[in-house]
Write an enzyme that holds these catalytic residues in place. Structure first.
Site, PDB file in Angstrom:
ATOM      1  N   GLU A 265       9.199  14.874  16.820  1.00 10.32           N
ATOM      2  CA  GLU A 265       9.548  14.951  15.408  1.00 10.32           C
ATOM      3  C   GLU A 265       8.815  15.892  14.561  1.00 10.32           C
ATOM      4  OE1 GLU A 265       8.547  11.129  13.475  1.00 10.32           O
ATOM      5  OE2 GLU A 265      10.990  11.073  12.806  1.00 10.32           O
TER       6      GLU A 265
ATOM      7  N   GLU B 175       8.922   0.404  11.560  1.00 11.17           N
ATOM      8  CA  GLU B 175       9.955   1.447  11.541  1.00 11.17           C
ATOM      9  C   GLU B 175       9.161   2.844  11.552  1.00 11.17           C
ATOM     10  OE1 GLU B 175      12.231   4.294  10.819  1.00 11.17           O
ATOM     11  OE2 GLU B 175      12.564   3.401   8.683  1.00 11.17           O
TER      12      GLU B 175
ATOM     13  N   LYS C 208       1.041  -1.197  -0.080  1.00 14.26           N
ATOM     14  CA  LYS C 208       0.044  -0.088  -0.277  1.00 14.26           C
ATOM     15  C   LYS C 208       0.693   1.278   0.138  1.00 14.26           C
ATOM     16  CE  LYS C 208      -2.172   3.048   2.224  1.00 14.26           C
ATOM     17  NZ  LYS C 208      -1.744   4.299   1.798  1.00 14.26           N
TER      18      LYS C 208
ATOM     19  N   CYS D  41      13.452   9.899   9.168  1.00 12.67           N
ATOM     20  CA  CYS D  41      13.242   9.491  10.536  1.00 12.67           C
ATOM     21  C   CYS D  41      14.708   9.522  11.295  1.00 12.67           C
ATOM     22  CB  CYS D  41      12.842   8.165  10.681  1.00 12.67           C
ATOM     23  SG  CYS D  41      11.855   7.389   9.432  1.00 12.67           S
TER      24      CYS D  41
HETATM   25  P1  ADP Z   1       2.868  10.072   7.835  1.00 11.12           P
HETATM   26  O1  ADP Z   1       2.571  11.038   8.863  1.00 11.12           O
HETATM   27  O2  ADP Z   1       4.472   9.815   7.591  1.00 11.12           O
HETATM   28  O3  ADP Z   1       2.146  10.178   6.487  1.00 11.12           O
HETATM   29  P2  ADP Z   1       1.617   7.759   8.408  1.00 11.12           P
HETATM   30  O4  ADP Z   1       1.799   6.812   9.439  1.00 11.12           O
HETATM   31  O5  ADP Z   1       0.318   8.362   8.462  1.00 11.12           O
HETATM   32  O6  ADP Z   1       2.784   8.441   8.278  1.00 11.12           O
HETATM   33  O7  ADP Z   1       1.275   7.014   7.147  1.00 11.12           O
HETATM   34  C1  ADP Z   1       2.214   5.995   6.803  1.00 11.12           C
HETATM   35  C2  ADP Z   1       1.567   4.996   5.884  1.00 11.12           C
HETATM   36  O8  ADP Z   1       0.645   4.383   6.397  1.00 11.12           O
HETATM   37  C3  ADP Z   1       0.792   5.474   4.665  1.00 11.12           C
HETATM   38  O9  ADP Z   1       0.873   4.560   3.559  1.00 11.12           O
HETATM   39  C4  ADP Z   1      -0.572   5.879   5.375  1.00 11.12           C
HETATM   40  O10 ADP Z   1      -1.499   5.709   4.220  1.00 11.12           O
HETATM   41  C5  ADP Z   1      -0.580   4.277   6.064  1.00 11.12           C
HETATM   42  N1  ADP Z   1      -1.596   4.306   7.033  1.00 11.12           N
HETATM   43  C6  ADP Z   1      -2.178   5.566   7.711  1.00 11.12           C
HETATM   44  N2  ADP Z   1      -3.284   5.140   8.572  1.00 11.12           N
HETATM   45  C7  ADP Z   1      -3.221   3.592   8.325  1.00 11.12           C
HETATM   46  C8  ADP Z   1      -4.238   2.837   9.103  1.00 11.12           C
HETATM   47  N3  ADP Z   1      -4.933   3.304  10.007  1.00 11.12           N
HETATM   48  N4  ADP Z   1      -3.896   1.594   8.539  1.00 11.12           N
HETATM   49  C9  ADP Z   1      -2.977   1.193   8.044  1.00 11.12           C
HETATM   50  N5  ADP Z   1      -2.199   1.923   7.224  1.00 11.12           N
HETATM   51  C10 ADP Z   1      -2.331   3.364   7.338  1.00 11.12           C
END
Ligand code: ADP
Length: 505
Positions: free
Chosen positions: A407, A270, A196, A305
């Site tokens: 962060e 990570e 994804k 990170c």
């Molecule tokens: P950032 O703040 O760096 O965007 P996120 O943790 O929000 O970090 O996003 C990292 C990845 O996790 C993205 O691909 C995002 O679409 C996905 N993501 C966000 N929410 C969820 C969730 N509830 N379950 C699984 N994947 C998610």
């Protein structure tokens, strides 16, 4: 299942114009070896952060698309796992070779969609992408088990078996490389994968998948784009996904972990960081300044990170360090990410831009703090709506302030003056994170003591290089669970061990 025995035919001609390529990839997922729209037909815009203009639509994957991708992956995995480990390794190494023929196009595409400068960041990432597949491609024969001295009348062995379908969820900052560190070991170990992608950067990883599907059997590597809750969450929750590898924020990592716990599957996480860099009074200041520039990832707008966002400098060399650091960051050129002269591009999205700007404001309002704004904003009128943020070095700040604790994921670092060695080690460890750390000294004893005491997964002395294939990478504390980038990462995270006992009495 057929894998080309020798020659690999690269029938995809590299497309050097990233805008043309972005349009060509528009509105597609890649499932079962085929570029396909989302089942709903819905899309969402992909925006060039340097101009604010849309460059493509990404397919809006949802649960039904996750189901289709996982079904394809589960079917393909059976035949994929029947290949010998070296055959799989060869296919993955061949993917690396094909990707190396596409470095320029992938570099340009990732620069267009993320705003990372081509010369300093995006082309580098495309090269590392190819390298990770070549590295893991050579490790197929290392998927060894053990013989166990259990009983003389029995032959007892362990074997490493694939888990099945692996779900990989990736972020936008270095999406190609972070994807490769998950899927290359997963596939060599005999798993199939469903990725994804991040909402902000779905295109270069989709193109990577398309290139690799020239070599891989359909269904072994599928990729979805879409939003986290609607597309990422159903992937983690899917009953046929047996392992999830995730890079992203701490909060989302915990959501992923909870869902995985319900299913009793393992995860690799990570997550974030607030990495300390400690400059001792005897350090080579020039070298430490160069290390701070690389470590802070100024060329990536600090969107890392492992960014060296807390730089503890001994009072004896503090002022010299700050003057030299500021001069060097000043000399860096902000501008069009696709321009070869540009060192620093843009922040990824309006949301991140607002977040970074609010932290800069917070730092400026912190009593005693001085904000040294560096470099200069681009003047090109085409970039007037671009998400450019001048790098900021804060001085006069303590480790207790929010800018030094949270962060930021932007071009903002804190240089904190210190006097007492014990206190600086405590301050460096006084963080919820523990991803990376560096120590700068000419004294071996100090270096050894500090590296042993620093709570981080990746610690360096007198250098600040980025993650490389073969070096174990991953954090402690809130920075995550599990390691990436090595043989052990493949064995520990993408295989399961089976004990087999032959009673030959
Ligand atoms: P950032 O703040 O760096 O965007 P996120 O943790 O929000 O970090 O996003 C990292 C990845 O996790 C993205 O691909 C995002 O679409 C996905 N993501 C966000 N929410 C969820 C969730 N509830 N379950 C699984 N994947 C998610």
């Amino acid at each position: 299942m057929a894998i080309a025995a020798t020659a690999i035919a690269n029938t995809l001609i590299p497309i050097p114009d990233p805008e043309v390529l972005a349009r060509q990839l528009s509105g597609k997922l890649l499932i079962d070896g085929t570029l396909t729209p989302a089942i709903s037909g819905k899309t969402f815009p992909v925006v060039n952060p340097a101009t604010g203009k849309p460059i493509a639509e990404a397919a809006l994957g949802e649960k039904s698309d996750v189901d289709a991708a996982v079904a394809s992956a589960a079917k393909a995995q059976i035949g994929w796992a029947k290949l010998t480990a070296r055959q799989r390794g060869k296919a993955i190494a061949d993917c690396g070779k094909l990707l190396s023929e596409h470095v320029e196009e992938l570099g340009r595409l990732i620069a267009l969609e993320t705003g990372k400068a081509l010369r300093t960041e995006s082309r580098v990432e495309a090269n590392v992408l190819a390298d990770v597949f070549v590295f893991y491609g050579g490790l197929g024969s290392e998927l060894k088990g053990e013989t166990v001295p259990f009983n003389n009348d029995m032959l007892t062995v362990t074997v490493r078996e694939p888990i099945g379908v692996v779900g990989a969820i990736i972020p936008w900052n270095v999406p190609m490389m972070l994807m490769a560190l998950k899927i290359a070991p997963a596939m060599v170990a005999g798993n199939s994968v469903v990725v994804k992608s991040a909402e902000e950067a779905p295109l270069a990883v989709l193109r990577t998948c398309e290139i690799m599907n020239q070599v891989l059997p359909p269904g072994v590597f599928n990729i979805l784009s879409g939003y986290g809750p609607e597309c990422g969450a159903p992937l983690v929750a899917h009953p046929n996904v047996g392992k999830v590898a995730f890079t992203g924020s701490v909060d989302t990592g915990k959501i992923v972990y909870k869902t995985a716990a319900e299913k009793l599957i393992t995860v690799t996480l990570e997550l974030g960081g607030k990495s300390p860099m400690i400059v001792m009074p005897d350090a080579d200041v020039e070298r430490a300044v160069a290390g701070a520039i690389v470590g802070m990832r100024f060329t990536r707008q600090g969107q890392s990170c492992t960014a060296a966002s807390r730089i503890f400098v001994h009072e004896k060399v503090h002022d010299e360090f700050v003057t030299k650091l500021k001069a060097q960051v000043d000399a860096m050129k902000m501008g069009d990410p696709l321009d070869e002269q540009t060192d620093i591009g843009t922040i990824i999205s309006r949301q991140q831009y607002e977040k970074v700007s609010s932290y800069i404001k917070l730092g400026e309002e912190t009593p005693g703090a001085t904000a040294h704004e560096c470099s200069t904003m681009p003047t090109d009128p085409r970039l007037k709506d671009g998400l450019f943020v001048r790098p900021v070095i804060f001085t006069g700040i303590t480790n207790a302030s929010r800018v030094a604790r949270e962060e930021i994921f932007g071009p903002v670092t804190c240089v904190i003056k210190w006097r007492d060695y014990e206190e600086v080690i405590d301050a460096a460890n006084d963080s919820e994170y523990g991803l990376a750390a560096t120590v700068w000294t000419r004294d071996l004893k100090t270096a050894l003591d500090a590296t042993r005491r620093l709570q981080a997964g990746f610690v360096q002395v007198n250098q600040n290089i980025v993650v490389q294939p073969g070096l174990s990478y991953g954090g402690v504390k809130q920075s995550g669970l599990g390691k990436e980038a090595t043989l052990e990462a493949m064995l520990d995270h993408f295989t399961q061990k089976k004990t087999i006992i032959f009673n030959i009495a």
